[in-house]
Design a protein around this motif. Structure first.
Motif, mmCIF file in Angstrom:
data_model
loop_
_atom_site.group_PDB
_atom_site.id
_atom_site.type_symbol
_atom_site.label_atom_id
_atom_site.label_comp_id
_atom_site.label_asym_id
_atom_site.label_seq_id
_atom_site.Cartn_x
_atom_site.Cartn_y
_atom_site.Cartn_z
ATOM 1 N N SER A 65 0.811 -1.225 0.000
ATOM 2 C CA SER A 65 0.000 0.000 0.000
ATOM 3 C C SER A 65 0.842 1.271 0.000
ATOM 4 O O SER A 65 0.473 2.276 0.622
ATOM 5 N N THR A 125 -6.862 11.920 -3.384
ATOM 6 C CA THR A 125 -7.987 11.287 -2.711
ATOM 7 C C THR A 125 -8.308 12.060 -1.434
ATOM 8 O O THR A 125 -7.448 12.733 -0.859
ATOM 9 N N HIS A 152 -0.805 -4.364 -3.259
ATOM 10 C CA HIS A 152 -1.724 -3.222 -3.222
ATOM 11 C C HIS A 152 -3.164 -3.717 -3.379
ATOM 12 O O HIS A 152 -3.427 -4.647 -4.136
ATOM 13 N N ASP A 171 -7.140 -3.301 -4.518
ATOM 14 C CA ASP A 171 -7.864 -2.594 -5.583
ATOM 15 C C ASP A 171 -8.947 -1.671 -5.042
ATOM 16 O O ASP A 171 -9.607 -0.966 -5.816
ATOM 17 N N ARG A 172 -9.108 -1.651 -3.706
ATOM 18 C CA ARG A 172 -10.046 -0.722 -3.077
ATOM 19 C C ARG A 172 -9.326 0.199 -2.088
ATOM 20 O O ARG A 172 -9.936 0.684 -1.122
ATOM 21 N N ASP A 173 -8.082 0.438 -2.331
ATOM 22 C CA ASP A 173 -7.307 1.318 -1.456
ATOM 23 C C ASP A 173 -7.856 2.738 -1.561
ATOM 24 O O ASP A 173 -7.833 3.331 -2.640
ATOM 25 N N PRO A 174 -8.344 3.309 -0.447
ATOM 26 C CA PRO A 174 -8.923 4.658 -0.517
ATOM 27 C C PRO A 174 -7.883 5.766 -0.540
ATOM 28 O O PRO A 174 -8.219 6.920 -0.811
ATOM 29 N N PRO A 208 -4.688 5.048 -5.461
ATOM 30 C CA PRO A 208 -5.279 4.197 -6.497
ATOM 31 C C PRO A 208 -4.220 3.334 -7.173
ATOM 32 O O PRO A 208 -3.008 3.456 -6.909
ATOM 33 N N LEU A 209 -4.666 2.470 -8.072
ATOM 34 C CA LEU A 209 -3.796 1.449 -8.639
ATOM 35 C C LEU A 209 -2.702 1.993 -9.547
ATOM 36 O O LEU A 209 -1.769 1.257 -9.888
ATOM 37 N N ASP A 210 -2.794 3.248 -9.948
ATOM 38 C CA ASP A 210 -1.689 3.773 -10.751
ATOM 39 C C ASP A 210 -0.397 3.850 -9.944
ATOM 40 O O ASP A 210 0.703 3.808 -10.510
ATOM 41 N N HIS A 211 -0.500 3.897 -8.613
ATOM 42 C CA HIS A 211 0.705 3.952 -7.782
ATOM 43 C C HIS A 211 1.492 2.639 -7.843
ATOM 44 O O HIS A 211 2.690 2.657 -8.184
ATOM 45 N N HIS A 241 -6.565 -0.477 2.635
ATOM 46 C CA HIS A 241 -5.247 0.140 2.801
ATOM 47 C C HIS A 241 -4.453 -0.429 3.965
ATOM 48 O O HIS A 241 -4.936 -0.500 5.093
#
Length: 301
Positions: free
Chosen positions: A179, A189, A244, A246-249, A252-255, A278
């Motif tokens: 994360s 975010t 990581h 896929d629901r990390d608030p 986002p997945l670009d990281h 997260h």
């Protein structure tokens, strides 16, 4: 927040409890006392009673506002201990450690002290596992602290010190980042905008201190530390795992995808976890077990 001279580690030998578990106060290179706990591998078949030299040690780097005694950190330590010995510690400004949090900058010194302690206890193989802020710290630590066999092989890694470190005690043999952000100053975010308020505003730091038990430095980074996306290409030849949700608030997945791309072909393994949020609070026991198995793959632990 200063990033000057990240070098060798001084540490105290003050023991607070008789092992196991063993609780100590480590002293970082810049003189900050850091609380740390060591727990031997306890549950995996064949590992109980094994010599430290034959057992991997996992050093856990918690997220911002975490600490060694937080439930999510203790749960991670319990799961990891089924596979390896475990070192947990509180970053500066967190828990009972001294100093103030620099939110991922000088925290690399805290991690280096914990890794060096694991090696002092006899562990030949040490793997760092970091969550969120700790995830960015393990990436930068992996770029800055080099194994003796590869000393001088990496280009300059940090704006504060242009050389890679050849330190037999402080390097990681493998790195797991969970994360983590790919870049600094991200505010895309709502949770990250709230975090920036906590870090940068006096009222936010008041909330951090008394609401989250986290003491935050007031100075800006000067110079700005090496960003995670610039650190990952310099971790090799140490194996790197990126995890990581896929629901990390927060990020986002670009990281994680940016980090994986920066690592280059075969430079990192990326796990995108379905339904995960997260950091350590969102990592369930099954995921933690898989991470520990990856970290100890090929060892007797």
């Amino acid at each position: 927040m200063s990033s000057a001279s990240e070098g060798r580690i001084r540490r105290s030998s003050v023991s607070l409890l008789t092992p196991p578990p063993q609780c100590v106060t480590l002293l970082t290179d810049d003189g900050v006392p850091v609380e740390a706990v060591y727990e031997p591998c306890t549950r995996r078949s064949g590992s109980r009673g094994a010599a430290p030299a034959d057992t991997t040690a996992i050093v856990v780097a918690h997220g911002f506002t975490g600490a060694v005694d937080r439930p999510a950190v203790r749960r991670a330590a319990r799961v990891f201990a089924r596979h390896a010995a475990v070192v947990t510690f509180s970053f500066r400004g967190h828990g009972r450690s001294g100093g103030r949090s620099t939110v991922g900058d000088r925290e690399v010194l805290d991690l280096a002290a914990a890794v060096a302690w694991a090696r002092e206890l006899g562990h030949r193989r040490v793997v760092t596992v970091g969550f969120s802020m700790g995830g960015s710290v393990v990436l930068r630590h992996g770029a800055l602290y080099d194994a003796p066999a590869h000393a001088g092989a990496r280009p300059g890694t940090d704006s504060a010190d242009p050389g890679a470190y050849a330190d037999a005690g402080a390097h990681a043999d493998a790195v797991v980042s969970v994360s983590a952000p790919a870049r600094w100053y991200y505010r895309g975010t709502a949770p990250m905008r709230r975090l920036h308020w906590v870090v940068t505003r006096p009222s936010g730091r008041f909330v951090g201190r008394y609401g989250f038990r986290t003491r935050i430095a007031t100075e800006d980074w000067d110079p700005v530390p090496l960003p995670p996306v610039a650190a990952v290409p310099r971790i090799a030849p140490a194996p790197l795992l990126l995890v990581h949700g896929d629901r990390d608030p927060y990020f986002p997945l670009d990281h994680p995808r940016m980090l994986a791309e920066a690592a280059g072909p075969d430079g990192a393994e990326l796990w995108v976890e379905r339904g995960m949020g997260h950091a350590e609070n969102a990592a369930d026991d099954a995921l933690l077990d898989r991470i520990a198995a990856w970290a100890t793959d090929g060892t007797t632990a």
